[in-house]
Design a protein around this motif. Structure first.
Motif, PDB file in Angstrom:
ATOM      1  N   ARG A 152       0.828  -1.201   0.000  1.00 25.08           N
ATOM      2  CA  ARG A 152       0.000   0.000   0.000  1.00 25.08           C
ATOM      3  C   ARG A 152       0.864   1.253   0.000  1.00 25.08           C
ATOM      4  NH1 ARG A 152      -4.913   0.161   2.139  1.00 25.08           N
ATOM      5  NH2 ARG A 152      -4.867   2.266   1.224  1.00 25.08           N
ATOM      6  N   GLY A 180      -4.376  17.149  -9.919  1.00 22.49           N
ATOM      7  CA  GLY A 180      -4.733  17.994 -11.044  1.00 22.49           C
ATOM      8  C   GLY A 180      -4.741  17.297 -12.392  1.00 22.49           C
ATOM      9  N   LEU A 181      -4.347  16.034 -12.416  1.00 26.15           N
ATOM     10  CA  LEU A 181      -4.276  15.305 -13.697  1.00 26.15           C
ATOM     11  C   LEU A 181      -5.249  14.139 -13.762  1.00 26.15           C
ATOM     12  CD1 LEU A 181      -0.403  15.201 -14.250  1.00 26.15           C
ATOM     13  CD2 LEU A 181      -2.072  16.760 -15.290  1.00 26.15           C
ATOM     14  N   GLY A 182      -5.924  13.832 -12.685  1.00 29.54           N
ATOM     15  CA  GLY A 182      -6.809  12.677 -12.696  1.00 29.54           C
ATOM     16  C   GLY A 182      -6.010  11.388 -12.774  1.00 29.54           C
ATOM     17  N   PHE A 194      -2.967   2.804  -9.153  1.00 27.99           N
ATOM     18  CA  PHE A 194      -4.154   1.971  -9.014  1.00 27.99           C
ATOM     19  C   PHE A 194      -4.165   0.884 -10.076  1.00 27.99           C
ATOM     20  CE2 PHE A 194      -6.549   3.963  -5.749  1.00 27.99           C
ATOM     21  CZ  PHE A 194      -6.267   5.316  -5.813  1.00 27.99           C
ATOM     22  N   PHE A 246     -11.492  -1.220  -8.822  1.00 27.52           N
ATOM     23  CA  PHE A 246     -10.168  -0.676  -8.521  1.00 27.52           C
ATOM     24  C   PHE A 246      -9.620  -1.238  -7.220  1.00 27.52           C
ATOM     25  CE2 PHE A 246      -9.262   2.734 -11.549  1.00 27.52           C
ATOM     26  CZ  PHE A 246     -10.479   2.816 -12.224  1.00 27.52           C
ATOM     27  N   GLY A 247      -8.297  -1.401  -7.190  1.00 27.78           N
ATOM     28  CA  GLY A 247      -7.625  -1.696  -5.944  1.00 27.78           C
ATOM     29  C   GLY A 247      -7.558  -0.465  -5.055  1.00 27.78           C
ATOM     30  N   GLN A 248      -7.006  -0.630  -3.859  1.00 23.26           N
ATOM     31  CA  GLN A 248      -6.983   0.460  -2.890  1.00 23.26           C
ATOM     32  C   GLN A 248      -5.860   1.451  -3.127  1.00 23.26           C
ATOM     33  OE1 GLN A 248      -7.403  -2.009   0.880  1.00 23.26           O
ATOM     34  NE2 GLN A 248      -8.906  -0.404   1.246  1.00 23.26           N
ATOM     35  N   GLY A 249      -4.970   1.117  -4.022  1.00 21.39           N
ATOM     36  CA  GLY A 249      -3.920   2.065  -4.361  1.00 21.39           C
ATOM     37  C   GLY A 249      -2.594   1.757  -3.691  1.00 21.39           C
ATOM     38  N   TYR A 276     -17.067   7.914 -10.892  1.00 21.91           N
ATOM     39  CA  TYR A 276     -16.459   7.154  -9.810  1.00 21.91           C
ATOM     40  C   TYR A 276     -16.286   8.081  -8.610  1.00 21.91           C
ATOM     41  CZ  TYR A 276     -15.219   3.241 -12.848  1.00 21.91           C
ATOM     42  OH  TYR A 276     -15.265   2.164 -13.693  1.00 21.91           O
ATOM     43  N   GLN A 296     -14.037   8.509  -4.882  1.00 27.33           N
ATOM     44  CA  GLN A 296     -12.870   8.058  -4.131  1.00 27.33           C
ATOM     45  C   GLN A 296     -12.934   8.631  -2.723  1.00 27.33           C
ATOM     46  OE1 GLN A 296      -9.050   9.457  -5.544  1.00 27.33           O
ATOM     47  NE2 GLN A 296      -8.019   7.636  -4.791  1.00 27.33           N
ATOM     48  N   ASN A 339      -8.008   7.332   1.306  1.00 30.14           N
ATOM     49  CA  ASN A 339      -7.262   6.078   1.459  1.00 30.14           C
ATOM     50  C   ASN A 339      -7.999   4.872   0.870  1.00 30.14           C
ATOM     51  OD1 ASN A 339      -5.105   7.316   2.937  1.00 30.14           O
ATOM     52  ND2 ASN A 339      -6.483   7.384   4.691  1.00 30.14           N
ATOM     53  N   ARG A 340      -8.838   5.120  -0.108  1.00 28.30           N
ATOM     54  CA  ARG A 340      -9.552   4.030  -0.757  1.00 28.30           C
ATOM     55  C   ARG A 340      -9.368   4.123  -2.262  1.00 28.30           C
ATOM     56  NH1 ARG A 340     -13.822   2.155   2.383  1.00 28.30           N
ATOM     57  NH2 ARG A 340     -13.975   0.513   0.817  1.00 28.30           N
ATOM     58  N   GLY A 341      -9.619   3.010  -2.937  1.00 27.43           N
ATOM     59  CA  GLY A 341      -9.633   3.025  -4.396  1.00 27.43           C
ATOM     60  C   GLY A 341     -10.893   3.666  -4.914  1.00 27.43           C
ATOM     61  N   LEU A 342     -11.009   3.742  -6.219  1.00 31.94           N
ATOM     62  CA  LEU A 342     -12.192   4.327  -6.830  1.00 31.94           C
ATOM     63  C   LEU A 342     -13.340   3.329  -6.792  1.00 31.94           C
ATOM     64  CD1 LEU A 342      -9.761   5.964  -8.107  1.00 31.94           C
ATOM     65  CD2 LEU A 342     -11.360   6.502  -9.941  1.00 31.94           C
ATOM     66  N   PHE A 374     -17.215   2.584  -8.359  1.00 28.15           N
ATOM     67  CA  PHE A 374     -18.142   2.887  -9.432  1.00 28.15           C
ATOM     68  C   PHE A 374     -19.453   3.437  -8.869  1.00 28.15           C
ATOM     69  CE2 PHE A 374     -20.358   2.383 -13.343  1.00 28.15           C
ATOM     70  CZ  PHE A 374     -21.593   1.815 -13.052  1.00 28.15           C
ATOM     71  N   LEU A 430     -13.889  12.620  -3.226  1.00 27.16           N
ATOM     72  CA  LEU A 430     -13.358  13.084  -4.510  1.00 27.16           C
ATOM     73  C   LEU A 430     -14.097  12.343  -5.624  1.00 27.16           C
ATOM     74  CD1 LEU A 430     -11.172  14.832  -5.850  1.00 27.16           C
ATOM     75  CD2 LEU A 430      -9.582  12.939  -5.548  1.00 27.16           C
ATOM     76  N   PHE A 474     -14.753  11.559  -9.726  1.00 32.04           N
ATOM     77  CA  PHE A 474     -14.126  11.553 -11.039  1.00 32.04           C
ATOM     78  C   PHE A 474     -15.145  11.186 -12.110  1.00 32.04           C
ATOM     79  CE2 PHE A 474      -9.701  12.100 -10.125  1.00 32.04           C
ATOM     80  CZ  PHE A 474      -9.522  11.596  -8.851  1.00 32.04           C
ATOM     81  N   GLY A 526     -11.331  12.756 -15.783  1.00 31.02           N
ATOM     82  CA  GLY A 526     -11.161  14.160 -15.458  1.00 31.02           C
ATOM     83  C   GLY A 526     -10.211  14.315 -14.292  1.00 31.02           C
ATOM     84  N   SER A 527      -9.919  15.554 -13.942  1.00 27.72           N
ATOM     85  CA  SER A 527      -8.947  15.821 -12.879  1.00 27.72           C
ATOM     86  C   SER A 527      -9.547  15.664 -11.487  1.00 27.72           C
ATOM     87  CB  SER A 527      -8.376  17.229 -13.030  1.00 27.72           C
ATOM     88  OG  SER A 527      -9.417  18.178 -13.063  1.00 27.72           O
TER      89      SER A 527
END
Lengths: 115, 115
Positions: free
Chosen positions: A9, A40-42, A90, A106-109, B36, B38, B41-44, B46, B88, B90, B106-107
């Protein structure tokens, strides 16, 4: 429980030291991909895989490698990490879909810092 | 090339009030559109998607989105915001008419719901 699992993680490493971020899914999904998230970039796609042994570059593949030897696993490899690869990563998976486009899981990152 | 714009970095709304998070897109063909969310501390996760059909799409947690082809927009809405909606958000698009499976994000827009 259906999930995408990434490890580690959190990771702090030094420039040039090879590292691997693992990704595993238990949903029998054909399609897997890696994204990086920067302020700022997504999210931007790094690499994707349509199925076992089928991988292709996304929008920002430089400095990364992937492999897909098994359907459930899709590791991201940084052969020689550099500070500009400091980011939140991710992994995502989805069915390939024959009609419509199924949503991605998605995974948790993985928060990677390269010093 | 496909692109997504989320013009607001942050949206502030009082609990109980309606909320809107804006998204506009650009694709050469017909779009698949997604939202999506977020959490820290979590993934995205749906929320909802538009593929075809009714322009008003309903999704998870009481959210809905309106597809407007003439304005190339896909704004996320909720009639009554909750503090727990703070996260957040997206917007993402995929061009139906190309072979690319990548989502373009998107950002992001940070939604802050005040009690």
């Amino acid at each position: 429980e259906a999930q995408v699992t990434q490890n580690p993680r959190y990771l702090i490493t030094v420039t040039g030291k090879k590292l691997t971020v693992t990704c595993s899914q238990n949903m029998n999904h054909e399609y897997m991909s890696w994204y990086r998230q920067d302020p700022g970039l997504g999210l931007r796609q790094i690499y994707y895989s349509m199925n076992v042994e089928v991988t292709d570059k996304g929008d920002v593949p430089e400095g990364y490698k992937v492999s897909r030897k098994e359907k459930r696993n899709f590791p991201l490899i940084l052969e020689s990490p550099s500070p500009n690869q400091t980011s939140l990563y991710f992994c995502a998976s989805s069915l390939s879909g024959t009609g419509g486009f199924p949503e991605a899981f998605f995974g948790q990152g993985t928060r990677l810092t390269v010093v | 090339a496909q692109s997504v714009a989320q013009p607001e970095d942050q949206v502030n709304v009082a609990e109980g009030n309606p909320l809107t998070v804006k998204c506009t897109y650009s694709v050469s063909g017909n779009p698949y559109l997604f939202w999506y969310v977020q959490y820290p501390n979590r993934g995205l996760q749906f929320l909802l998607k538009y593929i075809t059909g009714d322009n008003l799409v309903k999704g998870s947690y009481g959210f809905e989105a309106e597809f407007n082809k003439s304005q190339t927009s896909f704004h996320l809405k909720k009639p009554s915001a909750l503090v727990s909606d703070s996260a957040l958000y997206f917007c993402a698009v995929r061009d139906m008419d190309t072979g690319r499976r990548a989502l373009t994000f998107g950002s992001g827009t940070r939604l802050q719901v005040q009690p």
